[in-house]
Structure formats: C-alpha cells, structure tokens
Enzyme design. Structure first.
Site, mmCIF file in Angstrom:
data_model
loop_
_atom_site.group_PDB
_atom_site.id
_atom_site.type_symbol
_atom_site.label_atom_id
_atom_site.label_comp_id
_atom_site.label_asym_id
_atom_site.label_seq_id
_atom_site.Cartn_x
_atom_site.Cartn_y
_atom_site.Cartn_z
ATOM 1 N N ASP A 13 0.810 -1.217 0.000
ATOM 2 C CA ASP A 13 0.000 0.000 0.000
ATOM 3 C C ASP A 13 0.845 1.270 0.000
ATOM 4 O OD1 ASP A 13 -2.262 -1.631 0.084
ATOM 5 O OD2 ASP A 13 -2.235 -1.672 2.277
ATOM 6 N N LYS A 16 1.902 2.041 -5.137
ATOM 7 C CA LYS A 16 2.448 1.456 -6.371
ATOM 8 C C LYS A 16 1.538 1.746 -7.569
ATOM 9 C CE LYS A 16 2.372 -2.557 -4.290
ATOM 10 N NZ LYS A 16 2.077 -2.123 -2.913
ATOM 11 N N GLY A 40 -4.607 -4.259 -3.828
ATOM 12 C CA GLY A 40 -5.565 -3.208 -4.187
ATOM 13 C C GLY A 40 -4.736 -2.000 -4.573
ATOM 14 N N HIS A 41 -4.673 -1.693 -5.852
ATOM 15 C CA HIS A 41 -3.829 -0.609 -6.347
ATOM 16 C C HIS A 41 -4.713 0.540 -6.839
ATOM 17 C CE1 HIS A 41 -0.337 -3.670 -7.137
ATOM 18 N NE2 HIS A 41 -0.702 -3.602 -5.870
ATOM 19 N N ARG A 143 2.344 -29.248 -6.365
ATOM 20 C CA ARG A 143 2.111 -29.766 -7.719
ATOM 21 C C ARG A 143 0.716 -30.348 -7.900
ATOM 22 N NH1 ARG A 143 7.680 -32.547 -6.916
ATOM 23 N NH2 ARG A 143 6.777 -32.382 -4.848
ATOM 24 N N GLN A 224 1.903 -6.135 -3.101
ATOM 25 C CA GLN A 224 2.362 -6.215 -1.702
ATOM 26 C C GLN A 224 3.674 -5.427 -1.562
ATOM 27 O OE1 GLN A 224 1.272 -9.670 -3.107
ATOM 28 N NE2 GLN A 224 -0.607 -8.583 -2.683
ATOM 29 N N ARG A 303 -9.957 -2.733 5.862
ATOM 30 C CA ARG A 303 -9.470 -2.763 7.250
ATOM 31 C C ARG A 303 -8.624 -1.527 7.544
ATOM 32 N NH1 ARG A 303 -6.325 -8.343 7.574
ATOM 33 N NH2 ARG A 303 -5.783 -7.727 5.464
HETATM 34 P P1 GDP Z 1 -0.723 0.303 -3.585
HETATM 35 O O1 GDP Z 1 -1.334 -0.961 -3.104
HETATM 36 O O2 GDP Z 1 0.745 0.362 -3.316
HETATM 37 O O3 GDP Z 1 -1.034 0.609 -5.019
HETATM 38 O O4 GDP Z 1 -1.358 1.473 -2.708
HETATM 39 P P2 GDP Z 1 -2.930 1.643 -2.336
HETATM 40 O O5 GDP Z 1 -3.647 2.104 -3.533
HETATM 41 O O6 GDP Z 1 -3.427 0.444 -1.629
HETATM 42 O O7 GDP Z 1 -2.825 2.764 -1.210
HETATM 43 C C1 GDP Z 1 -2.266 4.004 -1.457
HETATM 44 C C2 GDP Z 1 -3.326 5.060 -1.157
HETATM 45 O O8 GDP Z 1 -2.718 6.328 -1.071
HETATM 46 C C3 GDP Z 1 -4.373 5.192 -2.241
HETATM 47 O O9 GDP Z 1 -5.576 5.603 -1.674
HETATM 48 C C4 GDP Z 1 -3.796 6.300 -3.136
HETATM 49 O O10 GDP Z 1 -4.799 6.997 -3.862
HETATM 50 C C5 GDP Z 1 -3.196 7.186 -2.094
HETATM 51 N N1 GDP Z 1 -2.019 7.950 -2.526
HETATM 52 C C6 GDP Z 1 -0.991 7.563 -3.332
HETATM 53 N N2 GDP Z 1 -0.050 8.531 -3.384
HETATM 54 C C7 GDP Z 1 -0.483 9.541 -2.603
HETATM 55 C C8 GDP Z 1 0.056 10.804 -2.222
HETATM 56 O O11 GDP Z 1 1.146 11.188 -2.597
HETATM 57 N N3 GDP Z 1 -0.691 11.566 -1.365
HETATM 58 C C9 GDP Z 1 -1.900 11.168 -0.900
HETATM 59 N N4 GDP Z 1 -2.550 11.977 -0.073
HETATM 60 N N5 GDP Z 1 -2.436 9.987 -1.238
HETATM 61 C C10 GDP Z 1 -1.738 9.180 -2.067
HETATM 62 P P1 IMO Z 2 -0.973 -4.203 -2.207
HETATM 63 O O1 IMO Z 2 -0.498 -4.818 -3.514
HETATM 64 C C1 IMO Z 2 -0.970 -4.548 2.139
HETATM 65 C C2 IMO Z 2 -1.125 -8.604 3.798
HETATM 66 C C3 IMO Z 2 -2.354 -9.060 4.550
HETATM 67 C C4 IMO Z 2 -1.709 -10.007 5.562
HETATM 68 C C5 IMO Z 2 -0.617 -10.671 4.738
HETATM 69 C C6 IMO Z 2 -0.992 -12.032 4.165
HETATM 70 O O2 IMO Z 2 -2.240 -3.478 -2.307
HETATM 71 O O3 IMO Z 2 0.137 -3.437 -1.583
HETATM 72 P P2 IMO Z 2 -2.561 -12.712 2.118
HETATM 73 O O4 IMO Z 2 -4.019 -12.477 1.881
HETATM 74 O O5 IMO Z 2 -1.670 -12.129 1.091
HETATM 75 O O6 IMO Z 2 -2.232 -14.143 2.380
HETATM 76 O O7 IMO Z 2 -2.259 -11.940 3.511
HETATM 77 O O8 IMO Z 2 -0.320 -9.773 3.681
HETATM 78 N N1 IMO Z 2 -1.365 -8.100 2.420
HETATM 79 C C7 IMO Z 2 -1.266 -6.806 2.064
HETATM 80 N N2 IMO Z 2 -1.037 -5.705 2.817
HETATM 81 N N3 IMO Z 2 -1.109 -4.436 0.794
HETATM 82 C C8 IMO Z 2 -1.313 -5.532 0.042
HETATM 83 O O9 IMO Z 2 -1.309 -5.497 -1.303
HETATM 84 C C9 IMO Z 2 -1.442 -6.785 0.679
HETATM 85 N N4 IMO Z 2 -1.673 -8.044 0.237
HETATM 86 C C10 IMO Z 2 -1.602 -8.833 1.311
HETATM 87 O O10 IMO Z 2 -3.006 -7.989 5.167
HETATM 88 O O11 IMO Z 2 -1.082 -9.270 6.576
HETATM 89 MG MG MG Z 3 -2.911 -1.589 -1.857
#
Ligand code: GDP
Ligand code: IMO
Ligand code: MG
Length: 429
Positions: A13, A16, A40-41, A143, A224, A303
């Site tokens: 998170d 990315k 979740g990107h 496997r 992740q 969460r």
């Molecule tokens: P990812 O899983 O690495 O793609 O990240 P997520 O999308 O799960 O979480 C990043 C969150 O931060 C998302 O809600 C983005 O829209 C937000 N975000 C990303 N870059 C920035 C930033 O520079 N500033 C702010 N305020 N939000 C950001």
């Molecule tokens: P993105 O790509 C943050 C965490 C889960 C848990 C552990 C194992 O959006 O950054 P799993 O369901 O993969 O077996 O859970 O990994 N986890 C993440 N935390 N961002 C994610 O993906 C995650 N994908 C899994 O919360 O701690």
């Molecule tokens: Mg994410």
C-alpha cells in the site's frame, strides 16, 4: 531502458498503483508478476477513483498490453468482475489483456481452507485478506494446482480437479468439520470462466521476451511489498509470494539480464495491514491522525491500516533485497503541519544497537526503534509538482532519506491524483 521493476519497499500500500499508472505512459507493456486479488492498487484520475486488484495499473492508458504473469494466482470470478467493472466505466480492454497460461487458479476450496485455518489460529492468525492466496500457492508448490491452461481442456481439467478437490474436501472435513465442495458444481463454474477468458490466455513469457528483444519498454508491477515477501519479509506474517524484485524473473519468465532498474515505492511514513511486528507503529493519537489524514484503510478489505514512522532499517533491507536503483516517495503531503518528524535509524535488541533487519518476526518483535528527530514543515505540499516549490524542510527530509539509503528519489508524490507528482528523473524515454 527496456525493463523497469516497481516494487513496494514496505508492507504494501505504498502507492504502487499511482506510480505504475504514471510510468505506464512511456511503457509498451505493463506486467504483474506475483500475488493475486489480495492487492488493491489505487489510481485517481481527476476525481474518479479506480482500484485494481489483478489487472496491471497500466490498463487506464489506452493501448498498453497488460500482462498477468505466471507468478500471479488468479481467482477467475474476481478477474472477470474487474474486467467488467472497467469496461462499464469506459476502459477499453479489447485484445490488450494477456494472461499467462501457466498462472495458477484460486479455487473455492482455497478460500474455505484459508478461512477455517485463520479462524482456528486465534491470536496467532496472519490476518490475511481471506482471498485464498496462500492456499493456491500451497497447491502450486505441492504440484496439485490448477493452471489457466488446464481449464481450457475439459478432460484434462476434470482429471486435475478430482484429486485436488477430494484432498481439499478431506482436509476441510477432518480439520475443521467444514462442508465439502461438489466436483460438478466447481467444474461447471470454472469451465464457464474459461469460455470467457480463453481469448486472453496465452504464452505470456514468449510475448514479454519478444517485446524486450525488440527494445520495447516493459514496466513490471509488483504487488504487496518487500516486508511481506515470503523469503525476505517478516515471516510468518507475510504473503505467500516473492513480492520483491527477484520475483519478477520467475513470475514472468524473463531473465535477470533483461531487467535494467528496480524502483522501490516508499511511503513517507509506514503502514501495515494484518498482524505481525511493526517496530515504529504509533498506537496513539498521532497514529490515528496519520490514518485519518492518509485515508489509511485497505483498498481491498477496508481494514484500518496500522500507522507509524518511517523505518530506515527496514528500508535499507529493501534496498538490498531488491537491488533498488532509485525510489519514489509517496504521501509526503500527509506529513504536512507536523512540528517534528521521527525516523527510525537503528534498533535496540537485547541491549545492543543494530542496523540489521532481523530475519524473523519473533526477533523483530523484540526490537525497539532508535529515533532521530527531523524538523517538520508548516506549509502545504499538497499537489506540488516542482521540487523547488516544496518547503525547505520537506526537501531536507527527502535528501536525508536519500543519503541514508544511498539512492535517489526519482519521483515524489504529493497527492492522490495522477498529476500530483514531482518528477526528478524519468525512468523511461
Ligand atoms: P498500492 O497498493 O501500493 O497501489 O497502494 P494503495 O492504492 O493500496 O494505497 C495508497 C493510497 O494512497 C491510495 O488511496 C492512493 O490513492 C493514495 N495515494 C498515493 N499517493 C499519494 C500521495 O502522494 N498523497 C496522498 N494523499 N495519497 C496518495
Ligand atoms: P498491495 O499490492 C498490504 C497482507 C495481509 C496479511 C498478509 C498475508 O495493495 O500493496 P494474504 O491475503 O496475502 O495471504 O495476507 O499480507 N497483504 C497486504 N497488505 N497491501 C497488500 O497489497 C497486501 N496483500 C496482502 O493484510 O497481513
Ligand atoms: Mg494496496
């Protein structure tokens, strides 16, 4: 620069999705190499928010080939839902989605087994996303997994499904007293998915290697983060794949000599969802404040994310594990207004100061952070697009991180939206 890997440097998170969306402008191909719909990107275009789970975050630029590599585990129902959701919002997918025929499938019994196992572990639970990710990778390694190409051939599919499903049913019953799955029901459902997905299934490794040989820009998207990597993360509180850059080769079928650079995505502070050690966690009002201001709630499960200060010991580990050539700093704007910013530069472990990231969760749990305090800044950095427009102390914060990590910040993100970004160095030409 043909191949660039973008990997999370913390516990996921980091932002990315936003960075990959930006870099995708200059890429011909965007490929995901591991994980599944636990990811979740988020990409925000104007005021419209897209959350991608399986489809690479390059899909929002028309005409990019989006590849889901063999290292990804796919829940076909979720993939179809994601495709339809995008199509309904006007995103063109057409022929531009290629799914590796060797990618493994998440089956309904994977989710059931994971849910039963997590419930039975009580306080020791991993806190997974409940998507069946770990169980699908277990079957892959044992496997006994089912791949994309298996569901294209009904006879072969039935042959592979029967022993896998029987085994899962026996486990569900014996260990958890949970109900069994019916072979025909699962067979019919997945045969239906195959019908829908078949035009997208192919030899992704071949296509990627061809693109690389032709000198095309290939952007490789990790899911992740390094600290959730099965080998290099805080085991056992990790995900079940190689989220760090090394996973890109095995997860896509390309050689290490094809990869030119690895960019780590670093959030300006740290977050973690799920259980496991987190030395710089703030379990006070400030942690709550970062969560609210940063909107730190899971993009997949909703969460609340645990929040804390930046951890240089952990990031230094990420620099080494990924061989990072640079980093992108995100969410700098969330730190606006703080008088001081703490940064962890070492751990105290059993009375000794160490800068080495411990290899297991139990040891990390015993580590106390050693902090350095930096001056904060009062002015807003929100939406700033030029480095020189940042408050002096924000620039000092970035320079301090660069110095500690020994690599440069190629991009600095100052807001959720696509255009709220400072570009220091372009990675693709
Ligand atoms: P990812 O899983 O690495 O793609 O990240 P997520 O999308 O799960 O979480 C990043 C969150 O931060 C998302 O809600 C983005 O829209 C937000 N975000 C990303 N870059 C920035 C930033 O520079 N500033 C702010 N305020 N939000 C950001
Ligand atoms: P993105 O790509 C943050 C965490 C889960 C848990 C552990 C194992 O959006 O950054 P799993 O369901 O993969 O077996 O859970 O990994 N986890 C993440 N935390 N961002 C994610 O993906 C995650 N994908 C899994 O919360 O701690
Ligand atoms: Mg994410």
């Amino acid at each position: 620069m043909p191949a660039l890997v973008v990997a999370g440097a913390q516990w996921g998170d980091e932002g990315k999705g936003k960075l990959v969306d930006h870099l995708a402008r200059q890429a011909h191909v965007v490929a995901r190499y591991q994980g599944g719909h636990n990811a979740g990107h988020t990409v925000v275009i104007n005021d419209e928010k897209f959350v991608l789970h399986l489809i690479p975050s390059g899909v929002l630029h028309e005409g990019k080939l989006c590849v889901i590599g063999n290292g990804v585990v796919i829940d076909p129902a979720c993939l179809i839902e994601e495709m339809d959701g995008l199509i309904n919002r006007g995103v063109k997918i057409g022929e531009n989605l290629l799914i590796s025929e060797n990618a493994h499938l998440i089956m309904p019994y994977h989710m059931a087994l994971e849910s039963a196992s997590e419930s039975s572990m009580g306080k020791k639970a991993i806190g997974t996303t409940g998507r069946g990710i770990g169980l699908a990778y277990m079957d892959k390694m044992a496997r006994t997994g089912i791949r994309m190409l298996d569901i294209l051939d009904p006879k072969l599919f039935r042959e592979r499904l029967r022993p896998a499903l029987d085994n899962a049913n026996r486990l569900l019953d014996a260990l958890y007293g949970a109900p069994a799955f019916e072979l025909e029901e699962v067979f019919e459902k997945y045969t239906g998915f195959a019908e829908r997905l078949k035009k997208h299934i192919g030899n992704a490794g071949f296509v990627l290697n061809k693109a690389l040989r032709e000198g095309r820009n290939v952007l490789i998207e990790g899911a992740q983060g390094t600290l959730l990597d099965i080998d290099h993360g805080t085991y056992p509180y990790v995900t079940s794949s190689n989220a760090s850059a090394g996973g890109a080769c095995t997860g896509l079928g390309i050689g290490p000599t094809m990869i030119d650079a690895a960019m780590g995505v670093v959030k300006a502070y740290t977050t973690r969802v799920g259980n496991g050690p987190f030395p710089t966690e703030l379990e006070d009002e400030l942690g709550e404040c970062l969560r609210e201001k940063g909107g730190e709630y899971g993009a997949t499960t909703g969460r609340p994310r645990r929040c804390g200060w930046l951890d240089i010991v952990a990031l230094d580990h990420a620099v080494r594990v990924n061989g990072l050539s640079g980093f992108a700093l995100t969410k700098l704007d969330i730190l606006d207004g703080l008088d001081t910013i703490k940064v962890c530069t070492a751990y105290r472990l059993d009375g000794v100061t160490t800068r080495e990231f411990p290899p297991d969760a139990a040891t990390l749990e015993r580590c106390q952070p050693v902090y350095e305090e930096l001056k904060g800044w009062k002015d807003s950095t929100s939406g700033i697009k030029k480095l020189s427009d940042l408050p002096v102390n924000a620039r000092k914060y970035i320079e301090w991180i660069e110095q500690r990590l020994g690599i440069g910040a190629d991009m600095i993100s100052t807001g959720q939206r696509r255009d709220e970004l400072i570009i220091v160095k372009e990675n693709f030409r």
